[in-house]
Write an enzyme that holds these catalytic residues in place. Structure first.
Site, PDB file in Angstrom:
ATOM      1  N   PRO A 108      -2.855  33.896  -1.444  1.00  0.00           N
ATOM      2  CA  PRO A 108      -3.139  32.617  -0.792  1.00  0.00           C
ATOM      3  C   PRO A 108      -3.845  31.678  -1.759  1.00  0.00           C
ATOM      4  CG  PRO A 108      -4.632  34.338  -0.018  1.00  0.00           C
ATOM      5  CD  PRO A 108      -3.607  35.009  -0.866  1.00  0.00           C
TER       6      PRO A 108
ATOM      7  N   TYR B  89     -16.895  33.289   2.184  1.00  0.00           N
ATOM      8  CA  TYR B  89     -16.619  32.570   3.421  1.00  0.00           C
ATOM      9  C   TYR B  89     -17.188  33.354   4.612  1.00  0.00           C
ATOM     10  CZ  TYR B  89     -13.938  29.577   0.369  1.00  0.00           C
ATOM     11  OH  TYR B  89     -13.589  28.729  -0.645  1.00  0.00           O
TER      12      TYR B  89
ATOM     13  N   CYS C  68      -5.307  27.700  -1.587  1.00  0.00           N
ATOM     14  CA  CYS C  68      -5.509  26.419  -0.906  1.00  0.00           C
ATOM     15  C   CYS C  68      -4.881  25.309  -1.721  1.00  0.00           C
ATOM     16  CB  CYS C  68      -6.994  26.114  -0.781  1.00  0.00           C
ATOM     17  SG  CYS C  68      -7.756  26.976   0.564  1.00  0.00           S
TER      18      CYS C  68
HETATM   19  C1  LIG Z   1      -5.861  26.606  -6.469  1.00  0.00           C
HETATM   20  C2  LIG Z   1      -6.395  27.894  -5.944  1.00  0.00           C
HETATM   21  C3  LIG Z   1      -6.628  28.025  -4.576  1.00  0.00           C
HETATM   22  C4  LIG Z   1      -7.073  29.238  -4.051  1.00  0.00           C
HETATM   23  N1  LIG Z   1      -7.208  29.369  -2.699  1.00  0.00           N
HETATM   24  C5  LIG Z   1      -7.463  30.594  -2.162  1.00  0.00           C
HETATM   25  C6  LIG Z   1      -7.356  30.820  -0.774  1.00  0.00           C
HETATM   26  O1  LIG Z   1      -6.945  29.949  -0.003  1.00  0.00           O
HETATM   27  N2  LIG Z   1      -7.694  32.045  -0.315  1.00  0.00           N
HETATM   28  C7  LIG Z   1      -8.072  33.063  -1.138  1.00  0.00           C
HETATM   29  O2  LIG Z   1      -8.371  34.163  -0.662  1.00  0.00           O
HETATM   30  N3  LIG Z   1      -8.128  32.880  -2.468  1.00  0.00           N
HETATM   31  C8  LIG Z   1      -7.795  31.694  -2.995  1.00  0.00           C
HETATM   32  N4  LIG Z   1      -7.735  31.549  -4.342  1.00  0.00           N
HETATM   33  C9  LIG Z   1      -7.870  32.734  -5.203  1.00  0.00           C
HETATM   34  C10 LIG Z   1      -6.480  33.303  -5.522  1.00  0.00           C
HETATM   35  O3  LIG Z   1      -5.838  33.788  -4.358  1.00  0.00           O
HETATM   36  C11 LIG Z   1      -6.571  34.450  -6.550  1.00  0.00           C
HETATM   37  O4  LIG Z   1      -7.253  35.539  -5.957  1.00  0.00           O
HETATM   38  C12 LIG Z   1      -7.290  34.039  -7.817  1.00  0.00           C
HETATM   39  O5  LIG Z   1      -6.784  32.809  -8.299  1.00  0.00           O
HETATM   40  C13 LIG Z   1      -7.191  35.098  -8.891  1.00  0.00           C
HETATM   41  O6  LIG Z   1      -5.857  35.379  -9.196  1.00  0.00           O
HETATM   42  P1  LIG Z   1      -5.113  34.703 -10.464  1.00  0.00           P
HETATM   43  O7  LIG Z   1      -5.977  34.921 -11.656  1.00  0.00           O
HETATM   44  O8  LIG Z   1      -3.790  35.394 -10.541  1.00  0.00           O
HETATM   45  O9  LIG Z   1      -4.987  33.253 -10.153  1.00  0.00           O
HETATM   46  C14 LIG Z   1      -7.336  30.327  -4.906  1.00  0.00           C
HETATM   47  C15 LIG Z   1      -7.132  30.168  -6.280  1.00  0.00           C
HETATM   48  C16 LIG Z   1      -6.643  28.983  -6.793  1.00  0.00           C
HETATM   49  C17 LIG Z   1      -6.382  28.876  -8.266  1.00  0.00           C
END
Ligand SMILES: Cc1cc2nc3c(=O)[nH]c(=O)nc-3n(C[C@H](O)[C@H](O)[C@H](O)COP(=O)(O)O)c2cc1C
Length: 387
Positions: free
Chosen positions: A23, A185, A25
Site C-alpha cells: 500500500p 498509526y 498513499c
Molecule cells: C509514497 C509512499 C506512500 C506510502 N504509503 C503507505 C501506506 O499507505 N500504507 C503503508 O502501510 N505503507 C505505506 N508506505 C510504505 C510502503 O508500503 C513500503 O513499506 C515502504 O516504502 C518500503 O518499501 P520500499 O522500500 O519497497 O518502498 C508508503 C511508501 C511510499 C513511498
C-alpha cells in the site's frame, strides 16, 4: 525457474507469483471526500498489468478523522465503495489479486499531503485541520497537532468502523484486506507502550495493549468472506528502546492465527522522531524471517493462510503467509529472500513507482519463461518484453 514466480494459494485466492505491490498513499483524490478516482485506477491498474501477484491499494481510512491527509481515500460510505469497485475489478482482470489496506491514522491524522509544494506536519485548524485521537493523548511523533485520548465508547466505534469498511471492501470486490497496524498509526499507537499509557482494558499489560488489534482482526474475520485473504501489516519493531519489539510481534501474531489471520506483512518503525533501526537493502527481512520461523509450528485451520503443498483452497497443510518489504530494489535480492526461505512473498514499493513492470522485468532478467504471461497483451511488442 525462479521461486519469485511460483504461485501461492492464500485463503481461497491464488497469487500468480510472490510479488506484492504494498500500500502506498497517493494523496490524490479528486475532491476531499475520500473517493478514489482516475489516479488510483491508473496507478494500481498499471502495476497489476506489470505482473504483480497482488496489488494492495493505499491506506484507506475507516473514518473521516482517520485520514492522514484530506487527500486520502476512504471506505466509510457507499460512494467510496462504488468508486473502488471498477478499480478492484480492473486489477483482477489483469491477473493480480486486488487488495486494500484499511487504516486509522490516530494522532498522525490531519497532516499535509506528502507532496512537493505542501508544508509538512499538521494542518492548522483554520486551514481545515481536524482534531486527532489517540490512546493516551500522546503524539506518535512530535510534529503533530495536539491529540486527545479516545473514550472506551469511541474505541468500540473504531472497531465497528474497521468492520464496516471491510464489508465495503468486500462489496467493492477486493479479495484481500490488510489492516494497518504499523508505522505509528492508531492501532500501532495502542500496541506501543510509548504512546499507550492507558490504565483501562486497552492499556498496560501486553494483553490489554493488543486488545484493539485483536478485536479488529476478529471482527473483520466474522464479516469478511472465508475464501478471502485477511492480512495485518505490523511494525515488527519500533526500533525504540523499551518499546514494541520483534518478540512482541511474534507473540501477537501467534494469537491472531486463532482469530483467522491469513497473512502478516512485516514493516517497522513509525513511533518517535529518531530512527534507530537498520538501513539498506532488505533491512526488514530479519523481522519477517523471525516471524516465519516462530510460526512454522502453527497449523492453521482448513482454508486459512498459505497452502503449503499447493493442494488448493481447502486441502493440505496450511501455515501463516509471511511477507517482507523495504528497500528491495534488485531482482536478485528479492529472489534471495525466497531462496533462503526468509519470507513467502516480497513487497516492492518505491522501485515499482518508477518501474510499474518490475515483476515482468524481473522474470525476464531471471530467465524465467513465465515472463511472457506477465507482459500484458497490448505490450507484447515492447522490446523489453521480448526474449
Ligand atoms: C509514497 C509512499 C506512500 C506510502 N504509503 C503507505 C501506506 O499507505 N500504507 C503503508 O502501510 N505503507 C505505506 N508506505 C510504505 C510502503 O508500503 C513500503 O513499506 C515502504 O516504502 C518500503 O518499501 P520500499 O522500500 O519497497 O518502498 C508508503 C511508501 C511510499 C513511498
Amino acid at each position: 525457474m525462479s521461486l519469485l514466480f511460483e504461485p501461492a494459494t492464500v485463503a481461497g485466492q491464488t497469487l500468480r507469483n510472490r510479488l506484492i505491490l504494498p500500500p502506498m498513499c497517493q494523496y490524490t483524490v479528486t475532491t476531499k471526500d475520500g473517493v478514489p478516482g482516475p489516479w488510483q485506477m491508473v496507478h494500481l491498474g498499471a502495476r497489476a498489468a506489470g505482473g504483480f501477484g497482488m496489488v494492495v491499494a493505499e491506506a484507506t481510512a475507516v473514518t473521516p478523522a482517520g485520514r492522514i491527509s484530506d487527500q486520502d481515500t476512504g471506505l466509510w460510505n457507499d460512494a467510496q465503495c462504488e468508486a473502488w469497485a471498477p478499480i478492484a475489478d480492473f486489477i483482477r482482470s489483469q491477473g493480480a489479486v486486488p487488495g486494500i489496506q484499511l487504516g486509522h491514522a490516530g494522532s498522525k491524522a490531519s497532516t499535509w499531503p506528502a507532496h512537493p509544494g505542501f508544508d509538512s506536519g499538521p494542518i492548522p485548524p483554520e486551514e481545515g485541520g481536524w482534531e486527532t485521537v489517540s490512546p493516551s493523548g500522546i503524539p506518535a511523533v512530535s510534529a503533530s497537532a495536539p491529540t486527545r485520548e479516545l473514550t472506551d465508547a469511541e474505541i468500540e466505534e473504531v472497531i465497528a468502523a474497521f468492520v464496516a469498511a471491510a464489508r465495503r471492501a468486500d462489496a467493492a470486490g477486493f479479495d484481500a484486506v490488510v489492516v494497518h497496524g504499523a508505522h505509528g498509526y492508531l492501532l500501532h499507537q495502542f500496541l506501543s507502550p510509548v504512546t499507550n499509557r492507558r490504565t483501562d482494558q486497552w492499556g498496560g499489560s501486553f494483553e490489554n495493549r493488543t486488545r484493539l488489534v485483536r478485536r479488529v482482526v476478529a471482527g473483520i474475520r466474522e464479516a469478511w468472506p472465508a475464501d478471502k485473504v485477511l492480512g495485518l501489516r505490523l511494525s515488527g519493531s519500533d526500533w525504540v528502546q523499551s518499546s514494541w519489539a520483534v518478540e512482541d510481534t511474534v507473540r501477537l501474531v501467534r494469537t491472531l492465527v486463532d482469530d483467522g489471520l491469513d497473512w502478516v506483512d512485516l514493516s517497522s518503525g513509525g513511533i518517535g522522531d529518531t530512527y534507530l533501526g537498520p538501513k539498506g537493502p532488505g533491512y526488514q527481512v530479519p523481522l519477517a524471517e523471525a516471524v516465519k520461523r516462530s510460526t512454522e509450528d502453527l497449523v492453521l485451520a482448513p482454508g486459512r493462510g498459505l497452502a503449503v503443498d499447493g493442494d488448493g483452497p481447502d486441502g493440505g497443510a496450511r501455515r501463516l503467509f509471511v511477507s517482507t518489504v523495504g528497500s528491495i530494489t534488485s531482482f536478485e535480492t528479492a529472489e534471495a529472500v525466497l531462496v533462503n526461505d526468509r519470507a513467502d512473498a516480497v513487497g516492492i514499493g518505491r522501485a515499482a513507482l518508477v518501474r510499474p513492470n518490475w515483476p515482468a522485468e524481473a522474470a525476464r532478467s531471471l530467465d524465467d519463461d513465465r515472463f511472457r504471461e506477465l507482459v500484458a497483451a497490448p505490450y507484447h511488442r515492447g522490446t523489453w518484453g521480448r526474449p
